[in-house]
Design a protein around this motif. Structure first.
Motif, short mmCIF file in Angstrom:
data_model
loop_
_atom_site.label_atom_id
_atom_site.label_comp_id
_atom_site.label_asym_id
_atom_site.label_seq_id
_atom_site.Cartn_x
_atom_site.Cartn_y
_atom_site.Cartn_z
N GLY A 321 0.80 -1.22 0.00
CA GLY A 321 0.00 0.00 0.00
C GLY A 321 0.83 1.27 0.00
N LEU A 322 2.11 1.16 0.28
CA LEU A 322 2.99 2.32 0.19
C LEU A 322 3.25 2.66 -1.27
CD1 LEU A 322 5.59 1.23 2.90
CD2 LEU A 322 4.09 3.23 3.06
N PRO A 323 3.44 3.94 -1.62
CA PRO A 323 3.76 4.31 -3.01
C PRO A 323 5.19 3.91 -3.35
CG PRO A 323 3.81 6.25 -1.61
CD PRO A 323 3.33 5.12 -0.75
N LEU A 324 5.34 2.73 -3.89
CA LEU A 324 6.66 2.14 -4.07
C LEU A 324 6.68 1.25 -5.30
CD1 LEU A 324 9.51 1.65 -2.82
CD2 LEU A 324 8.47 -0.17 -1.46
N GLY A 325 7.73 1.34 -6.07
CA GLY A 325 7.93 0.47 -7.22
C GLY A 325 9.42 0.25 -7.40
N ALA A 326 9.78 -0.67 -8.29
CA ALA A 326 11.20 -0.95 -8.51
C ALA A 326 11.43 -1.55 -9.89
CB ALA A 326 11.74 -1.90 -7.44
N VAL A 327 12.63 -1.36 -10.37
CA VAL A 327 13.11 -2.02 -11.59
C VAL A 327 14.39 -2.74 -11.21
CG1 VAL A 327 13.96 -1.70 -13.94
CG2 VAL A 327 12.15 -0.20 -13.06
N VAL A 328 14.48 -4.01 -11.58
CA VAL A 328 15.69 -4.79 -11.30
C VAL A 328 16.23 -5.30 -12.62
CG1 VAL A 328 16.70 -6.68 -9.98
CG2 VAL A 328 14.68 -5.50 -9.09
N THR A 329 17.51 -5.11 -12.83
CA THR A 329 18.13 -5.54 -14.09
C THR A 329 19.55 -6.02 -13.85
OG1 THR A 329 18.47 -4.88 -16.40
CG2 THR A 329 19.00 -3.24 -14.72
N THR A 330 20.27 -6.29 -14.93
CA THR A 330 21.64 -6.78 -14.84
C THR A 330 22.62 -5.61 -14.80
OG1 THR A 330 21.95 -6.84 -17.24
CG2 THR A 330 20.97 -8.80 -16.21
N PRO A 331 23.81 -5.81 -14.27
CA PRO A 331 24.81 -4.74 -14.26
C PRO A 331 25.11 -4.21 -15.66
CG PRO A 331 25.49 -6.51 -12.79
CD PRO A 331 24.29 -7.02 -13.54
N GLU A 332 25.11 -5.09 -16.64
CA GLU A 332 25.41 -4.69 -18.02
C GLU A 332 24.37 -3.71 -18.56
OE1 GLU A 332 26.55 -6.77 -22.32
OE2 GLU A 332 25.45 -7.91 -20.80
N ILE A 333 23.11 -4.03 -18.37
CA ILE A 333 22.05 -3.13 -18.84
C ILE A 333 22.03 -1.85 -18.01
CG2 ILE A 333 19.54 -2.84 -19.07
CD1 ILE A 333 19.39 -5.81 -19.82
N ALA A 334 22.22 -1.99 -16.71
CA ALA A 334 22.21 -0.82 -15.83
C ALA A 334 23.30 0.19 -16.19
CB ALA A 334 22.38 -1.26 -14.38
N SER A 335 24.38 -0.29 -16.75
CA SER A 335 25.51 0.60 -17.06
C SER A 335 25.14 1.70 -18.06
CB SER A 335 26.70 -0.21 -17.59
OG SER A 335 26.40 -0.79 -18.86
N VAL A 336 24.14 1.44 -18.92
CA VAL A 336 23.77 2.46 -19.92
C VAL A 336 23.16 3.69 -19.27
CG1 VAL A 336 23.44 0.72 -21.72
CG2 VAL A 336 21.47 1.50 -20.38
N MET A 337 22.60 3.52 -18.06
CA MET A 337 21.98 4.65 -17.39
C MET A 337 23.01 5.63 -16.84
SD MET A 337 18.91 3.93 -17.98
CE MET A 337 18.18 5.31 -17.13
N ALA A 338 24.28 5.21 -16.80
CA ALA A 338 25.34 6.07 -16.28
C ALA A 338 25.80 7.10 -17.31
CB ALA A 338 26.53 5.23 -15.83
N GLN A 339 25.25 7.03 -18.53
CA GLN A 339 25.61 8.01 -19.55
C GLN A 339 25.18 9.43 -19.13
OE1 GLN A 339 24.00 6.89 -23.41
NE2 GLN A 339 24.22 4.73 -22.94
N LYS A 340 24.08 9.48 -18.41
CA LYS A 340 23.54 10.75 -17.92
C LYS A 340 23.18 10.58 -16.45
CE LYS A 340 23.35 12.68 -22.09
NZ LYS A 340 24.04 13.96 -22.46
N ILE A 341 22.55 11.59 -15.87
CA ILE A 341 22.08 11.49 -14.49
C ILE A 341 20.68 10.87 -14.49
CG2 ILE A 341 21.37 12.75 -12.43
CD1 ILE A 341 23.51 14.83 -13.10
N GLN A 342 20.52 9.76 -13.78
CA GLN A 342 19.21 9.15 -13.61
C GLN A 342 18.86 9.29 -12.14
OE1 GLN A 342 17.68 6.31 -12.03
NE2 GLN A 342 15.78 6.95 -13.05
N PHE A 343 17.79 10.02 -11.87
CA PHE A 343 17.50 10.38 -10.47
C PHE A 343 16.00 10.36 -10.23
CE2 PHE A 343 16.64 13.68 -7.23
CZ PHE A 343 17.42 13.20 -6.18
#
Length: 472
Positions: A321-343
């Motif tokens: 019931g809390l406003p909460l969500g998540a995305v879980v992925t692999t380190p390889e895919i996650a690395s593309v988000m470091a190109q910019k600021i993801q916040f």
């Protein structure tokens, strides 16, 4: 003219036959006594707040006109405890929809409430620009529940946000734009995820982007029945003839929630994941409704299809019931988000993280996955017995405590029983049972209660449905 008369005659005969069938059911069930809600050792607090009509008028005046409500006379729900809800008069209802498949452990579960209160006393908000152990502890616990190399966690506030982020990851990682989703799917209502959603009742007339919808592998209503291979071929054909031959990704719920509790044809995801990977795309599992043991047989819905996705999205039951969500992925895919600021300002908020971690611990401590398998099996068995009794029940489907009951006026034609569903919906409420509705035509009862739902609750629900059907 003669043909028209024949068609009309058949239609009238069909209607009469259906009415006779309902009448027979009513006579044969006339001895059914009114079901009584199971006892529950809890006394709700006396309510002194505004009553339903005042709340409803204020809501209509100040909230968006797109909001909808259940029941002809909307319920003013003021308190909840475990699998039960209470209205302004203190009347208790069995909650068989869990706040739209969100309350996993139970309304106001004491351990989750305590975790939230204790963290709130210390620190409500700081964001990830500072260190705080709650977000790290929660991420570690969540990653431990994931198979394969799914070890990097991003926290957001809802399932829509989770799917937005997953789609962005897929496009950045693959270098492609085209996304594939299933017809009858629901993945959110934002300007991007509305494109992934494939039910016209939830879609506005705006640009949908590079999104393709393939045939839904629905064993009950699908064009190919349970023929998995033909549905997989449709995906391949779509890639071959509707794209450049390359795609960004594929997203699917394992059991479609809003679409009416539709479980995908056996083995479908395993074959489609291979097709999508060959086309350069990544595979996303939407676990917003099927996750955290609700299916009973597995902790995650995608595990029922024997696959490991590249990205998993989740929300609803993750926070009880809390406003909460998540995305879980692999380190390889996650690395593309470091190109910019993801916040995300509120993603991983200390209070929500404390509550989310408490949810995981409660689910394990109380063995809720096994409980869902046990109670779900009993409930399914009883519902299928009811299906043998009433022709209006076209299909019983789902797993664990994620079940659907589809109502039809003609089993052969599978004609949606829209009017009858609406009547039964009100009758169940009168008896004290709250269920959800789904499917494009709103003719599917969605039974997805808090996971503390008991065998007595299951029996009460089926008895209430039996009684209501007998009186229709």
């Amino acid at each position: 003219m003669g043909l028209y008369r024949n068609i009309c005659k058949k239609s009238i005969e069909s209607t009469k036959n259906y009415q006779r069938l309902l009448l027979c059911n009513s006579y044969s069930s006339s001895s059914i006594s009114t079901p009584i809600i199971p006892p529950f050792d809890y006394e709700p607090k006396a309510y002194a707040g505004p009553l339903a009509e005042e709340v409803f008028q204020k809501r209509k005046k100040f909230l968006g006109p797109s909001l909808f409500h259940y029941y002809e006379k909307p319920l003013n729900i003021v308190e909840g405890k475990m699998q039960y809800l209470f209205d302004e008069n203190g009347r208790r209802y069995l909650d068989a929809f869990a706040g739209i498949v969100t309350v996993s452990c139970g309304h106001c579960h004491p351990e989750i409430v305590n975790a939230v209160i204790e963290q709130t006393k210390l620190l409500q908000h700081a964001t990830t620009i500072y260190l705080h152990h709650q977000i790290a502890d929660f991420a570690e616990a969540l990653a431990s529940k994931m198979p394969g190399n799914l070890k990097v966690v991003y926290f957001v506030n809802s399932g829509t946000e989770a799917n937005e982020l997953a789609m962005l990851m897929a496009r950045l990682y693959s270098g492609n734009l085209g996304m594939i989703a299933l017809r009858n799917a629901y993945h959110g209502g934002s300007s991007n995820t509305i494109g992934l959603t494939a039910l016209n009742t939830w879609k506005y007339n705006i640009p949908q982007g590079e999104i393709h919808h393939v045939m839904n592998p629905d064993p009950y209503r699908g064009a190919f029945g349970a023929d998995t291979n033909r549905y997989v071929k449709d995906v391949q054909d779509h890639i071959d003839f509707g794209t450049s031959g390359k795609v960004a990704g594929f997203i699917a719920e394992t059991i479609q929630g809003v679409g009416g509790t539709v479980e995908l044809a056996p083995g479908y995801l395993k074959q489609v994941y291979d097709v999508v990977h060959k086309a350069g795309g990544v595979c996303i599992a939407d676990e917003v409704q099927t996750g955290f043991g609700r299916t009973g047989s597995h902790y995650w819905g995608f595990e029922t299809q024997g696959v490991i996705p590249d990205i998993v999205t989740m929300a609803k039951g993750i926070g009880n019931g809390l406003p909460l969500g998540a995305v879980v992925t692999t380190p390889e895919i996650a690395s593309v988000m470091a190109q910019k600021i993801q916040f995300n300002t509120f993603g991983g908020n200390p209070v929500c993280s404390a509550g989310g971690l408490a949810v995981l611990r409660v689910l394990d401590k109380e063995k809720r996955q096994a409980h869902c398998a046990d109670i779900g099996s009993h409930l399914t068995e009883r519902l299928k017995a009811l299906q043998q009794k009433y022709e209006i029940i076209g299909d019983i489907r789902g797993r664990g405590l994620m079940l659907g009951v589809e109502l039809v006026t003609d089993r052969k034609e599978k004609t949606p029983a829209k009017a009858e569903t609406a009547v039964l919906f009100e009758k169940l409420r009168e008896l004290g049972v709250l269920v959800g509705k789904g499917g494009l035509h709103g003719n599917v009862f969605r039974i997805k209660p808090p996971m503390c739902f008991s065998k007595d609750d299951a029996d009460f629900l089926v008895d209430a449905l039996d009684y209501s059907l007998s009186k229709i």
